[in-house]
Each structure stands twice: as C-alpha cells, then as structure tokens.
Design a protein around this motif. Structure first.
Motif, PDB file in Angstrom:
ATOM      1  N   GLY A   6       0.804  -1.215   0.000  1.00 24.02           N
ATOM      2  CA  GLY A   6       0.000   0.000   0.000  1.00 24.02           C
ATOM      3  C   GLY A   6       0.839   1.268   0.000  1.00 24.02           C
ATOM      4  O   GLY A   6       2.056   1.249  -0.257  1.00 24.02           O
ATOM      5  N   ASN A   7       0.216   2.384   0.317  1.00 26.58           N
ATOM      6  CA  ASN A   7       0.876   3.686   0.366  1.00 26.58           C
ATOM      7  C   ASN A   7       1.217   4.061   1.800  1.00 26.58           C
ATOM      8  O   ASN A   7       0.530   3.661   2.742  1.00 26.58           O
ATOM      9  CB  ASN A   7      -0.024   4.766  -0.244  1.00 26.58           C
ATOM     10  CG  ASN A   7      -0.323   4.502  -1.706  1.00 26.58           C
ATOM     11  OD1 ASN A   7       0.545   4.091  -2.462  1.00 26.58           O
ATOM     12  ND2 ASN A   7      -1.570   4.733  -2.099  1.00 26.58           N
ATOM     13  N   TYR A   8       2.272   4.858   1.961  1.00 28.28           N
ATOM     14  CA  TYR A   8       2.644   5.332   3.287  1.00 28.28           C
ATOM     15  C   TYR A   8       1.590   6.299   3.825  1.00 28.28           C
ATOM     16  O   TYR A   8       1.079   7.154   3.097  1.00 28.28           O
ATOM     17  CB  TYR A   8       3.998   6.028   3.259  1.00 28.28           C
ATOM     18  CG  TYR A   8       5.168   5.085   3.430  1.00 28.28           C
ATOM     19  CD1 TYR A   8       5.436   4.529   4.671  1.00 28.28           C
ATOM     20  CD2 TYR A   8       5.969   4.738   2.364  1.00 28.28           C
ATOM     21  CE1 TYR A   8       6.499   3.659   4.846  1.00 28.28           C
ATOM     22  CE2 TYR A   8       7.044   3.877   2.519  1.00 28.28           C
ATOM     23  CZ  TYR A   8       7.298   3.341   3.770  1.00 28.28           C
ATOM     24  OH  TYR A   8       8.358   2.477   3.936  1.00 28.28           O
ATOM     25  N   VAL A   9       1.293   6.166   5.118  1.00 26.58           N
ATOM     26  CA  VAL A   9       0.352   7.039   5.818  1.00 26.58           C
ATOM     27  C   VAL A   9       0.995   7.466   7.132  1.00 26.58           C
ATOM     28  O   VAL A   9       1.601   6.642   7.828  1.00 26.58           O
ATOM     29  CB  VAL A   9      -0.980   6.311   6.103  1.00 26.58           C
ATOM     30  CG1 VAL A   9      -1.908   7.210   6.905  1.00 26.58           C
ATOM     31  CG2 VAL A   9      -1.646   5.886   4.813  1.00 26.58           C
ATOM     32  N   GLU A  10       0.899   8.739   7.454  1.00 28.27           N
ATOM     33  CA  GLU A  10       1.442   9.227   8.730  1.00 28.27           C
ATOM     34  C   GLU A  10       0.584   8.709   9.879  1.00 28.27           C
ATOM     35  O   GLU A  10      -0.629   8.911   9.900  1.00 28.27           O
ATOM     36  CB  GLU A  10       1.469  10.750   8.735  1.00 28.27           C
ATOM     37  CG  GLU A  10       2.149  11.350   9.969  1.00 28.27           C
ATOM     38  CD  GLU A  10       2.212  12.868   9.903  1.00 28.27           C
ATOM     39  OE1 GLU A  10       1.529  13.521  10.707  1.00 28.27           O
ATOM     40  OE2 GLU A  10       2.912  13.389   9.012  1.00 28.27           O
ATOM     41  N   ILE A  11       1.207   8.027  10.850  1.00 28.94           N
ATOM     42  CA  ILE A  11       0.459   7.422  11.943  1.00 28.94           C
ATOM     43  C   ILE A  11       0.734   8.073  13.291  1.00 28.94           C
ATOM     44  O   ILE A  11      -0.022   7.871  14.230  1.00 28.94           O
ATOM     45  CB  ILE A  11       0.740   5.910  12.047  1.00 28.94           C
ATOM     46  CG1 ILE A  11       2.235   5.652  12.303  1.00 28.94           C
ATOM     47  CG2 ILE A  11       0.261   5.182  10.805  1.00 28.94           C
ATOM     48  CD1 ILE A  11       2.549   4.211  12.646  1.00 28.94           C
ATOM     49  N   MET A  12       1.831   8.846  13.399  1.00 30.35           N
ATOM     50  CA  MET A  12       2.146   9.421  14.705  1.00 30.35           C
ATOM     51  C   MET A  12       3.130  10.564  14.532  1.00 30.35           C
ATOM     52  O   MET A  12       3.997  10.532  13.651  1.00 30.35           O
ATOM     53  CB  MET A  12       2.748   8.354  15.622  1.00 30.35           C
ATOM     54  CG  MET A  12       3.084   8.838  17.034  1.00 30.35           C
ATOM     55  SD  MET A  12       1.648   9.497  17.931  1.00 30.35           S
ATOM     56  CE  MET A  12       0.667   7.998  18.107  1.00 30.35           C
ATOM     57  N   ILE A  13       2.964  11.607  15.379  1.00 37.12           N
ATOM     58  CA  ILE A  13       3.931  12.694  15.491  1.00 37.12           C
ATOM     59  C   ILE A  13       4.464  12.679  16.922  1.00 37.12           C
ATOM     60  O   ILE A  13       3.683  12.699  17.879  1.00 37.12           O
ATOM     61  CB  ILE A  13       3.309  14.054  15.155  1.00 37.12           C
ATOM     62  CG1 ILE A  13       2.833  14.071  13.700  1.00 37.12           C
ATOM     63  CG2 ILE A  13       4.306  15.178  15.402  1.00 37.12           C
ATOM     64  CD1 ILE A  13       2.168  15.367  13.281  1.00 37.12           C
ATOM     65  N   LEU A  14       5.777  12.626  17.067  1.00 34.54           N
ATOM     66  CA  LEU A  14       6.420  12.554  18.377  1.00 34.54           C
ATOM     67  C   LEU A  14       7.233  13.816  18.632  1.00 34.54           C
ATOM     68  O   LEU A  14       7.616  14.531  17.699  1.00 34.54           O
ATOM     69  CB  LEU A  14       7.334  11.328  18.456  1.00 34.54           C
ATOM     70  CG  LEU A  14       6.675   9.975  18.155  1.00 34.54           C
ATOM     71  CD1 LEU A  14       7.725   8.895  18.069  1.00 34.54           C
ATOM     72  CD2 LEU A  14       5.642   9.642  19.213  1.00 34.54           C
ATOM     73  N   GLY A  15       7.539  14.073  19.897  1.00 35.95           N
ATOM     74  CA  GLY A  15       8.287  15.254  20.276  1.00 35.95           C
ATOM     75  C   GLY A  15       9.762  15.185  19.949  1.00 35.95           C
ATOM     76  O   GLY A  15      10.306  14.147  19.523  1.00 35.95           O
ATOM     77  N   ALA A  16      10.453  16.322  20.142  1.00 35.25           N
ATOM     78  CA  ALA A  16      11.892  16.405  19.879  1.00 35.25           C
ATOM     79  C   ALA A  16      12.658  15.432  20.764  1.00 35.25           C
ATOM     80  O   ALA A  16      12.217  15.072  21.867  1.00 35.25           O
ATOM     81  CB  ALA A  16      12.375  17.829  20.111  1.00 35.25           C
ATOM     82  N   ASN A  17      13.805  14.972  20.249  1.00 34.45           N
ATOM     83  CA  ASN A  17      14.741  14.106  20.970  1.00 34.45           C
ATOM     84  C   ASN A  17      14.210  12.695  21.216  1.00 34.45           C
ATOM     85  O   ASN A  17      14.804  11.925  21.960  1.00 34.45           O
ATOM     86  CB  ASN A  17      15.144  14.726  22.313  1.00 34.45           C
ATOM     87  CG  ASN A  17      15.723  16.121  22.153  1.00 34.45           C
ATOM     88  OD1 ASN A  17      16.534  16.353  21.257  1.00 34.45           O
ATOM     89  ND2 ASN A  17      15.289  17.049  22.990  1.00 34.45           N
ATOM     90  N   THR A  18      13.088  12.339  20.588  1.00 40.05           N
ATOM     91  CA  THR A  18      12.551  10.987  20.706  1.00 40.05           C
ATOM     92  C   THR A  18      13.279  10.064  19.737  1.00 40.05           C
ATOM     93  O   THR A  18      13.537  10.439  18.588  1.00 40.05           O
ATOM     94  CB  THR A  18      11.051  10.964  20.401  1.00 40.05           C
ATOM     95  OG1 THR A  18      10.392  11.922  21.223  1.00 40.05           O
ATOM     96  CG2 THR A  18      10.467   9.596  20.665  1.00 40.05           C
ATOM     97  N   THR A  19      13.585   8.845  20.180  1.00 34.71           N
ATOM     98  CA  THR A  19      14.300   7.901  19.311  1.00 34.71           C
ATOM     99  C   THR A  19      13.658   6.519  19.309  1.00 34.71           C
ATOM    100  O   THR A  19      14.299   5.546  18.914  1.00 34.71           O
ATOM    101  CB  THR A  19      15.776   7.774  19.734  1.00 34.71           C
ATOM    102  OG1 THR A  19      15.835   7.378  21.112  1.00 34.71           O
ATOM    103  CG2 THR A  19      16.517   9.082  19.539  1.00 34.71           C
ATOM    104  N   SER A  20      12.423   6.408  19.756  1.00 38.97           N
ATOM    105  CA  SER A  20      11.759   5.103  19.724  1.00 38.97           C
ATOM    106  C   SER A  20      10.259   5.295  19.678  1.00 38.97           C
ATOM    107  O   SER A  20       9.733   6.344  20.073  1.00 38.97           O
ATOM    108  CB  SER A  20      12.139   4.260  20.946  1.00 38.97           C
ATOM    109  OG  SER A  20      11.680   4.869  22.141  1.00 38.97           O
ATOM    110  N   TYR A  21       9.566   4.263  19.197  1.00 35.90           N
ATOM    111  CA  TYR A  21       8.107   4.281  19.113  1.00 35.90           C
ATOM    112  C   TYR A  21       7.607   2.850  19.037  1.00 35.90           C
ATOM    113  O   TYR A  21       8.206   2.006  18.352  1.00 35.90           O
ATOM    114  CB  TYR A  21       7.641   5.067  17.883  1.00 35.90           C
ATOM    115  CG  TYR A  21       6.154   4.980  17.639  1.00 35.90           C
ATOM    116  CD1 TYR A  21       5.255   5.612  18.481  1.00 35.90           C
ATOM    117  CD2 TYR A  21       5.646   4.242  16.567  1.00 35.90           C
ATOM    118  CE1 TYR A  21       3.889   5.531  18.264  1.00 35.90           C
ATOM    119  CE2 TYR A  21       4.279   4.159  16.337  1.00 35.90           C
ATOM    120  CZ  TYR A  21       3.409   4.796  17.201  1.00 35.90           C
ATOM    121  OH  TYR A  21       2.060   4.714  16.993  1.00 35.90           O
ATOM    122  N   SER A  22       6.501   2.546  19.731  1.00 42.33           N
ATOM    123  CA  SER A  22       5.870   1.227  19.690  1.00 42.33           C
ATOM    124  C   SER A  22       4.547   1.345  18.942  1.00 42.33           C
ATOM    125  O   SER A  22       3.662   2.095  19.360  1.00 42.33           O
ATOM    126  CB  SER A  22       5.631   0.683  21.103  1.00 42.33           C
ATOM    127  OG  SER A  22       6.859   0.363  21.723  1.00 42.33           O
TER     128      SER A  22
END
Length: 638
Positions: free
Chosen positions: A268-284
C-alpha cells in the motif's frame, strides 16, 4: 392534335427544368400522386440519463407529418410519435439509463398520397443513473509550518471522488494547484515564498459534477528562513509480540520540533500514523494484525519543513518470536548455575543464551531447541558473579531479550525436598517441606496459578519447614516450589506440589489475560474477538464476554457511541472517549484517581471499556495477578 402535342411538349420541358427537385417540394405527375423528399441529417443528443433530443432537416410543409420510429437492442423499429411536418426537433423522454436506442424518421403525406423514404439512422446510449454532486467541503484551515510551506486541512462531506485545490495571492486570481483523491483531508503546499500571504479554497467532485467551494482560508509564511533538520538514520524494527512492532532510530539533528512516523501495509501507500516530540528515538506501534507485512520510515521536522526520510524497514508480525520472560538463575554449586524461563512464543526455532562475567560484555554461550525452558551452565569458577539474558530466534530473526538475572557461585545451600500442599480452609493452603541444608539464610516460596508463571510470594527464615498461604480463591489450582538461599546464592528448586480449593457453588469465576483472546469461565476455555489491553494502568476489554457470563446484557448505540450494561435493575451507561458514566442515572467519574480512563475504540472497530468499573458496580470481585497478567472476576463478590 397539334394542341395536345404542344401540351405534352410543355410538360416535358417543365420536367427538364425541375429535374433537380428541391427536397420537400411536390411534383404532380397526375392528380392522385405526390412525391415527398426524405428528411435528412437526423442527429441524436443525450440530454439526461432518461432523455434524447432528435433533430433533422426538412422543408416545412403543412401537407406532411413526421413519423418518428425507435428500437433498442436487437428489437424492431416502432413508431413512438407522429408530429407536424413543420417541426424538426423531438425530445424522447422516459428512457432507461445506460441503454442504447436507434432512431429513424420519415415524412407521410396527409391525404394518404404517399410517404418519403426513411432518413439516416442514428443511435444514442443514455448514461448511467444520475449522481448528485457532492456537498461542499467545510472547516478549511491553513497553517504556515515554515517559510516555504503551508499545510491545509478540511472536513470531508461524503460522496466525493476527489478534491481540487486552488490558491491565489493578494490581488491575484485563483489557480488550481492540486487534485487529490476522495479519502484525503490534508494537503501540503510547499516551495512557497517567505513572508507571503496565500489564500486557499477547495471543492470536491464526482461523476455528478463539482460541489460549491469551501470557505476561504489564508496563511502567511514567516519571513525568516529556517532550515529543515537533518534526517534520522539507522531505523530498526523489532517484533516483540504478535500485535506490535518496536521502532528505534538515531536522532541526527539538534533543532527538530519532533518526528513524523509513517507506515504502509503490504504494497500500500505510506500514511502518517504518529507525530512525536523532539529528541525521541523510539516508538511502539500497537494493535497490529497478525501475519501482516508493515514498512516504516521516519522524518524530522521544524519550522523549516520536513527532513529527508530515514532508511525504510519492513517486518512481518507473527514471524519473529516473542521475547521469553521470567528468566531466573539458581546457583546449584560452586561451578554450576541453573537457568529457567517462560516461553512466550509458539514459533521459535530455539533460544540463544548469553552470559557476562562481572561488568564485562555479553557473549553467546549456548543455544537450545524450541519449547525449552531451562539450561544448566557448568564448569564455572568459584566466587564469581555471572549475569545472563536469553532471546528466542527463528528464520525471521531474534526476539527481544528477556530480563537479566545474576548468580554468584559459592557455598550455596542444598535443595529442600518433600514439598507438599494441603487445603485447610476455603481460602488457605498449608505447605511443608524437608530442610536438607544447614547453611541457609532462609527459604524463598514461589507460586503459580493454573498454567501461569511462578512468582515469589514470601520468604521464611532458616530452619523453617512450613508456610501458610492465605487469602486464596476457590476453584483455582495453586502450584508451589521453594528453594533455600544464602549470601552465595539460591539452591535448586524443590519438587512442585499443587492444591485446589473447591468452588463455592453460588459463585462464578472468570479469568482473562492481557493480550490474549483466550479466557475461562468456570475453567471452560472460551475465546473473545479482541484481547484485553491496559490503558492508563487500567484493564479494557470487550465487556460482553464478561457480562454474558454473569447474566448481564450489553447494548450499543452507534448514534450516541454509548455502551449500556444491564443486570436485573442495575443500569450502567458509558460513552466512547468520555471519562464519566451513569450508574442507575447517577453520573460519576469512571476512575476518580485517573481522569484519563475512558472507553475507546481500537482497530478494526472494537469497543473497549474499563473492566473494573463495570463489574464492581455489578457486585463482582476483581483480582489482579501481575506476574501472569491475569484478571480474575468473581460473581457475586461474597
């Protein structure tokens, strides 16, 4: 006779003169015969899905009528109308959409004197059923996010196939700058001039036409140019469970406002799923589907715009095994340490065992096969601290690591023996064992329920040979093991012993497990369509499975986004994304200690509600076992 010949000669001359007959004119060969020219240039124009406009050429005459004939498909021509010869247009109405019609016309003399040949034939195919144009988009907003970029957003109204974006500057005219599909509600206008004011409007369209324009939105780009941040790198993805993927990356910028996470499913196509704050380096990424392929990329952003994308990573859920848990280490002698753990996956090829000495680095020392839950490390040095961790693996890769455990070789106590468990009341089990050592500091007592994992519930002092476990529930199998310990470490485990307190026939027990769709009602295995989850420190799940087990009813109102639970005369009402509920008409907070606890909807449309609030208001008792992630509901509470 000469007179007759002269008359015939004049007729011949007249015939020669008028041999090029004008269409529509009449030539009389005798008083009973009239010759009519055929109508010409017949055309057909589609006006609507149910109307066709016919047009032809014919010299007006009061002596003729026009016969209009029609057929459709493989049928035969039939007369559908007779109109005056002075008319050269006709609208054929009441037609079927998406149908081909064929037409021809002819002129017929009013006094049965004769008829013309047919005109040319024409065909026309009506379009499909008419579609109403979409409604106008609403709530258009424009926000300048950098000196060169403005982001638009709006509210979709339904029925649209796409959107047309228009822009102008002050004093200018609107121009089309983009065409988007109908599922889009945002647009990024980039490459703009710093310090400039732009106006926007949009309209939607479908096969029925265009909607009116939305409201007008305006934004001014900052005059100070800010550079976009450096792009992140080394994006990695790990599958720690069947419904989640953990992402990590390197932050290469010091001026980002945050990071944007994009995901695509399969091809499929890429979809934005989350915006995180500065200095973040991980996401679940949670709530994923099993056995599905997901791809990710990350970009940084600030007032200057977005960075380039990181590298892309792709993983498939339910391929890499889940991380093992509850790793423990028992020092058996001066040269041997026994490891045990809980296998949390069903698709591993085996387990990799890593060890480090003191503050050194981990090294892999062994691998064991699938479904193994123990390993003995031998040939160790005396009075040395060893630290271990393990992970499962298969052809797709490694799981996450287990917890770390340490053990120090030395003069550990001997393993206790002859452990036995006896039920002495409806909430108590007595343990007894044989002490086989003379140097223990005491004994550690561990317990598990059902097929769960062991957890340490108590310690007793040296030379003790018994323990009473209280506050237990009926119809639960409790299994025990113990080991002695001192400053050198733990002994091996004793034998295991189990006991089950008989159930009170007036009670119903339900056991559920976080992240698992399997649950038990009176030890009968059942399955729900969505697993319980923890949000804001509280258990949420599809409540109907618990409600039905205790005789309550659950109703859902899609209009109000409301769940109603009733039992006897008790009525509990909860609303999606609201932290208040009503119990018998009285409004109250769902969780006075945490106002963020509220019902939610998770993909693919499952309604999850706070368990404890509902069942306690229905007179149930709720018990939590964090070691095995188990929720036990007992009804009634007595």
């Amino acid at each position: 006779m000469k007179t007759i010949k002269l008359f015939l000669t004049m007729l011949v001359c007249v015939g020669i003169i008028f041999s090029g007959i004008v269409p529509g004119m009449y030539i009389y060969a005798n008083p009973d015969t009239v010759l009519l020219a055929a109508p010409t240039n017949l055309t057909a124009e589609i006006k609507t899905p149910t109307q066709v406009l016919l047009n032809w050429n014919f010299i007006n005459s009061e002596l003729a009528n026009i016969y209009i004939e029609r057929k459709s498909g493989g049928g035969t021509f039939e007369v559908i109308a007779v109109i005056s010869g002075g008319t050269n247009v006709y609208t054929d109405s009441g037609l079927a959409p998406n149908t081909t019609y064929i037409y021809q016309v002819k002129a017929v003399y009013d006094s049965d004197a004769g008829e013309s040949a047919y005109s040319n034939t024409v065909s026309a195919t009506t379009p499909p059923e008419a579609v109403d144009p979409p409604s106008r988009p609403t709530n258009l907003t424009a926000a300048a996010v950098s000196s060169a970029q403005i982001n638009l957003s709006w509210t979709k109204t339904g029925r649209e196939d796409g959107y047309e974006i228009e822009r102008k500057k002050i004093g200018g005219n609107y121009e089309i700058i983009g065409n988007l599909n109908g599922n889009t509600t945002t647009y990024t206008d980039s490459g703009l001039a710093p310090g400039a004011t732009y106006y926007y409007r949009i309209r939607s369209h479908n096969s029925g036409g265009y909607s009116p324009f939305s409201n007008e939105a305006t934004a001014t780009t900052p005059s100070i140019v800010v550079n976009a941040p450096a792009k992140p790198s080394n994006l990695t993805a790990v599958v720690p469970a069947n419904d989640r993927i953990n992402l990590t990356w390197n932050d290469n910028a010091n001026d980002e406002s945050g990071f944007k996470i994009e995901r695509k499913v399969g091809n499929g196509n890429y979809v934005e799923i989350m915006i995180l704050g500065a200095n973040t380096t991980s996401y679940s990424d949670l709530g994923l589907s099993p056995n599905a392929s997901y791809s990710y990329r990350v970009s940084a952003y600030n007032g200057g715009g977005n960075s380039g994308y990181s590298n892309e990573v792709s993983v498939k859920t339910e391929i890499a095994p889940s991380a093992p848990t509850n790793l423990s280490a028992s020092v058996i002698s001066n040269s041997r340490i026994e490891l045990s753990w809980t296998d949390r996956s069903n698709n591993e090829t085996g387990f990799k065992i890593e060890r480090k000495t003191g503050s050194g680095s981990y090294e892999e020392i062994a691998t064991v096969g699938a479904n193994k839950t123990g390993y003995t490390d031998t040939g160790l040095s005396s009075n040395v601290t060893y630290t271990y961790r393990i992970r499962a693996y298969n052809s797709a890769g490694n799981s996450g690591y287990s917890n770390e455990v340490s053990g120090k070789t030395g003069n550990v106590p001997s393993t206790p023996t002859n452990l036995s468990a006896s039920v002495t009341s409806n909430s108590r089990i007595e343990l007894s064992w044989t002490d086989r050592s003379n140097n223990e500091t005491g004994f550690k007592i561990e317990r598990k329920t059902g097929s769960g994992s062991y957890e340490e519930i108590a310690t007793v002092g040296a030379n003790k040979t018994g323990y009473t476990d209280t506050g237990l529930s009926s119809n639960v199998t409790y299994t025990y093991r113990i080991r002695a310990y001192n400053s050198a470490g733990n002994s091996g485990y004793s034998n295991v012993s189990s006991a089950n307190i008989p159930i009170d026939s007036d009670q119903i027990q339900i056991r559920l497990y976080i992240g698992n769709t399997v649950y038990y009602v009176e030890d009968e295995l059942k399955e729900m369509d969505a697993a319980p989850i923890i949000r804001e420190g509280r258990t949420l799940l599809p409540i109907k499975y618990v409600a039905e087990a205790i005789g309550a009813k659950v109703a859902w109102s899609n209009t109000e986004k409301k769940v109603t639970v009733t039992q006897n005369k008790k009525v509990i009402e909860l609303w999606i994304d609201r932290n208040t509920a009503r119990v018998d008409g009285k409004r109250m907070l769902i969780d006075p200690d945490n106002k963020d606890v509220k019902p939610i909807i998770i993909p693919p449309g499952r309604t999850m509600v706070p368990l404890r609030f509902i069942v306690e208001n229905l007179g149930c008792k709720v018990d939590w076992n964090g070691n095995i992630q188990e929720v036990k509901v007992t009804y009634p509470q007595n």
